[in-house]
Design a protein around this motif. Structure first.
Motif, PDB file in Angstrom:
ATOM      1  N   THR A 152      -9.658  -2.866  -9.127  1.00  0.00           N
ATOM      2  CA  THR A 152      -8.797  -2.826 -10.313  1.00  0.00           C
ATOM      3  C   THR A 152      -8.425  -4.228 -10.777  1.00  0.00           C
ATOM      4  N   ASN A 207      -5.651  -0.291  -4.244  1.00  0.00           N
ATOM      5  CA  ASN A 207      -4.331  -0.902  -4.352  1.00  0.00           C
ATOM      6  C   ASN A 207      -4.408  -2.269  -5.013  1.00  0.00           C
ATOM      7  N   SER A 221       6.040   0.653 -13.026  1.00  0.00           N
ATOM      8  CA  SER A 221       4.904   1.547 -13.255  1.00  0.00           C
ATOM      9  C   SER A 221       3.995   1.504 -12.044  1.00  0.00           C
ATOM     10  N   PRO A 222       3.192   2.553 -11.817  1.00  0.00           N
ATOM     11  CA  PRO A 222       2.149   2.443 -10.795  1.00  0.00           C
ATOM     12  C   PRO A 222       1.229   1.273 -11.116  1.00  0.00           C
ATOM     13  N   SER A 237      -1.871   0.592 -10.217  1.00  0.00           N
ATOM     14  CA  SER A 237      -3.281   0.849 -10.454  1.00  0.00           C
ATOM     15  C   SER A 237      -3.498   2.333 -10.714  1.00  0.00           C
ATOM     16  N   ALA A 238      -4.656   2.646 -11.281  1.00  0.00           N
ATOM     17  CA  ALA A 238      -4.991   4.038 -11.567  1.00  0.00           C
ATOM     18  C   ALA A 238      -5.224   4.798 -10.270  1.00  0.00           C
ATOM     19  N   CYS A 239      -5.086   6.114 -10.348  1.00  0.00           N
ATOM     20  CA  CYS A 239      -5.252   6.947  -9.155  1.00  0.00           C
ATOM     21  C   CYS A 239      -6.648   6.823  -8.567  1.00  0.00           C
ATOM     22  N   SER A 240      -7.638   6.578  -9.428  1.00  0.00           N
ATOM     23  CA  SER A 240      -9.021   6.494  -8.978  1.00  0.00           C
ATOM     24  C   SER A 240      -9.367   5.128  -8.397  1.00  0.00           C
ATOM     25  N   GLY A 242       2.819   0.870  -4.027  1.00  0.00           N
ATOM     26  CA  GLY A 242       1.861   0.996  -5.120  1.00  0.00           C
ATOM     27  C   GLY A 242       2.414   0.801  -6.512  1.00  0.00           C
ATOM     28  N   SER A 243       3.567   0.173  -6.660  1.00  0.00           N
ATOM     29  CA  SER A 243       4.158   0.020  -7.994  1.00  0.00           C
ATOM     30  C   SER A 243       4.342  -1.446  -8.354  1.00  0.00           C
ATOM     31  N   GLN A 255       0.813  -1.212   0.000  1.00  0.00           N
ATOM     32  CA  GLN A 255       0.000   0.000   0.000  1.00  0.00           C
ATOM     33  C   GLN A 255       0.849   1.267   0.000  1.00  0.00           C
TER      34      GLN A 255
END
Length: 625
Positions: free
Chosen positions: A188, A167, A158-159, A161-164, A142-143, A139
């Motif tokens: 996600t 996790n 890369s991240p 998951s999307a910001c919206s 987040g990558s 958490q």
């Protein structure tokens, strides 16, 4: 397999010998780790995490090997499809890097330490041809990162998951292509493609409509790479197409799969494919063909042979082997789910020993590495145990202030001494004539109980300690005992006249005490990391040793001839000492948690140590000793 190594903690001694370890050891699966139990592709080994350690166990011989290298609890373990590599991740403190360790399976060696993620490694997966290793941060990180296995370096990240979205918590690789993998988590589900030329990974969100809840499990991608399954917190099982990134089927319509708290395993059929799903009730769209009941929520399912066997790991730290065709289970490993507080051998035997923890007491059969008996007292903590010299009862000390006695063959209650201590019973010992119990409490009192065939009564209360009594030992003639306390005192009592004979003071919390077999000396230890030798006659100190480089010494025991004694504590090491020389002769490396107690069995065949992570390790006593 538990291993002995050398130690150089004491002065003026030769380097300790390396010892052949015991051929058996009892360990607890870290049942709370999702998908922690995994079967090796050679179908002869299983792997699972335990504290800071990764355990490799041979299925036939039960022989175990420990992989040490992590600095905190292992959070995930995976094996490459070719069986050459193991990867394990850990948790660490917020803001600090959490390591991934790449291991060589055949040589059981550390190959590389990969560090990019912070806080926790949430998930790991090897690509189809073991070319890449995929890692998912927790958490606070987040990558998702792609590692090149041969080069031991990161390709890209890369991240996850999307910001919206929430996790990502799970990662699974394609069954055929090294360049494709799937991540899923809270709101996600993503299918990823690796662009090696540009060192990038490109995600595509999967469309599931209103069913995209928190994903708790992610099934292996189908052999033809056309679809994969996910299980959600709402109890739905979703089938998704990997090419179109769309959900093609889901279920059940009415009753849901209980994925969070299930304690059974069900075989269900969906379309043309069979699924193994933790479940406890029938469903409307899928036909349940077979079901078994296991103890504890199912946290791991791993297949041994296609269509033949699979293994189930539960939150109660139990491992079951299941025959796929007959769908019958066999318990192959079990242990305590919480910290183990005490261990004792019955008088005169090395084949049995007893351990205690939260909720239960267990009796173990040493030659077969097997649990014989489990005595359950729900929602209570057993702090200490003893077995009467005649072997007819197990005496136990509990945090509710009661002393409970059980029959060792059946586990049936014999009697209960209610309200034995006001702040819980913290230590207990029985006299050799089996007629008295000496107990210590959290309030510091030492109480003598007279036990008769039909009645038990309080004989005397000894009030000197002002803090919890941690250990009690009784002389062979039953006329004297010594008690250790967290108030920094050890008191030698006359338990015929019920008076104090001697008091020992030190700047420490005493955790353990032992009489020398000749009973003219005692040895003590505690939080000051020192081992003290004391005269029983006048309570004077004879010598003091540095017992540990770091952490408290919580347990000790001495051989029947008094030549050697063993210690263990917060440094996770089991140390065997020469009593007269005051030197360490052997050191056992195997525990991941703080050692709470340890015992040398009658006949000096084994040393058994127990720890705060629920592990029980059986060590072979040195032949030369």
């Amino acid at each position: 397999m538990a291993t002995w190594t050398g130690d150089a903690a004491s002065v003026n001694q030769q380097p300790p010998e390396a010892l052949k370890p015991a051929d058996l050891s009892l360990l607890s699966l870290a049942g709370h780790v999702p998908c922690g139990l995994t079967c090796h592709p050679d179908k002869e080994h299983i792997l699972y995490p335990l504290g800071y350690t990764v355990v490799i166990q041979e299925l036939d011989s039960k022989k175990q090997t420990f992989l040490h290298g992590h600095t905190n609890n292992v959070s995930c373990v995976v094996v490459s499809r070719n069986g050459l590599y193991i990867a394990s991740g850990q948790v660490t403190f917020m803001g600090f890097k959490a390591d991934i360790i790449l291991w060589d399976f055949q040589r059981r060696e550390l190959l590389a330490r990969l560090s990019l993620h912070k806080g926790k490694i949430e998930g790991l997966a090897f690509s189809a041809n073991s070319l890449y290793l995929l890692s998912l941060g927790g958490q606070d990180d987040g990558s998702v990162v792609v590692w090149h296995v041969d080069k031991r370096e990161a390709v890209c990240g890369s991240p996850a998951s999307a910001c919206s979205a929430g996790n990502a918590t799970i990662v699974v690789c394609s069954s055929r292509r090294d360049e494709m993998f799937v991540t899923a988590g809270n709101g996600t589900i993503r299918v990823w493609e690796l662009d090696l030329a540009n060192r990038k990974i490109h995600p595509t969100e999967c469309q599931t409509g209103y069913l995209c809840n928190s994903v708790l499990s992610l099934g292996q991608v189908a052999d033809d790479d056309n679809y994969f399954y996910v299980g959600t917190s709402s109890g739905d099982v979703l089938k998704l197409n990997t090419d179109k990134k769309l959900m093609t089927d889901y279920g059940p319509q009415k009753e849901k799969f209980s994925l969070v708290s299930s304690s059974s395993v069900t075989l269900v059929f969906s379309l043309s494919s069979s699924l193994l799903v933790p479940e406890s009730r029938a469903t409307s769209r899928r036909t349940i063909t077979k079901k078994i009941q296991v103890q504890g929520a199912v946290t791991s399912l791993t297949q041994r042979c296609e269509g033949h066997q699979f293994f189930v790991g539960t939150k109660e730290c139990q491992i079951y082997q299941v025959n796929y065709t007959a769908f019958t289970e066999e318990l192959i490993a079990a242990c305590h789910t919480e910290a183990v507080h005490d261990i004792v051998f019955p008088s005169g035997t090395s084949d049995l020993f007893v351990t205690c923890s939260k909720n239960d007491i267990r009796v173990w059969y040493t030659p077969e590495n097997r649990e014989l008996l489990r005595i359950v007292v729900p929602n209570m903590i057993c702090h200490a145990i003893d077995v009467t010299r005649d072997g007819k009862s197990i005496i136990s000390a509990w945090n509710d202030g009661n002393i409970r006695a059980f029959l060792p063959q059946s586990g049936q209650p014999m009697y209960v001494i209610n309200h034995a201590h006001s702040l819980g019973v913290t230590a207990v010992a029985t006299t050799s004539d089996c007629k008295r119990i000496i107990s210590g409490g959290g309030e510091g009192q030492v109480r003598v109980w007279e036990i008769h065939e039909r009645i038990h009564k309080l004989g005397e209360i000894l009030k000197e300690h002002v803090s919890a009594v941690s250990c009690i030992k009784i002389k062979k003639d039953d006329r004297e005992c010594v008690t250790a306390s967290l108030d920094g005192t050890c008191i030698i009592w006359d338990i015929v006249r019920f008076i104090r004979k001697q008091i020992i003071l030190a700047n420490t919390f005493f955790k353990c005490v032992c009489y020398h077999p000749e009973e003219y000396q005692i040895i003590t230890s505690g939080t000051n990391k020192k081992i003290g030798y004391w005269e029983v006659f006048d309570g004077s100190m004879i010598r003091e040793l540095e017992g540990s480089a770091s952490g408290s010494i919580n347990g000790m025991d001495i051989t029947s001839d008094g030549a050697y004694f063993v210690t263990g504590g917060d440094d996770h090491l089991v140390k065997l000492w020469d009593y007269n020389e005051g030197a360490v002769t052997h050191v056992g490396v195997g525990h991941s948690g703080n050692i709470s107690r340890l015992k040398i069995c009658p006949g000096n065949k084994y040393i058994v140590s127990v720890s705060a992570d629920g592990a029980i390790l059986v060590w072979k006593y040195p032949d030369s000793h």
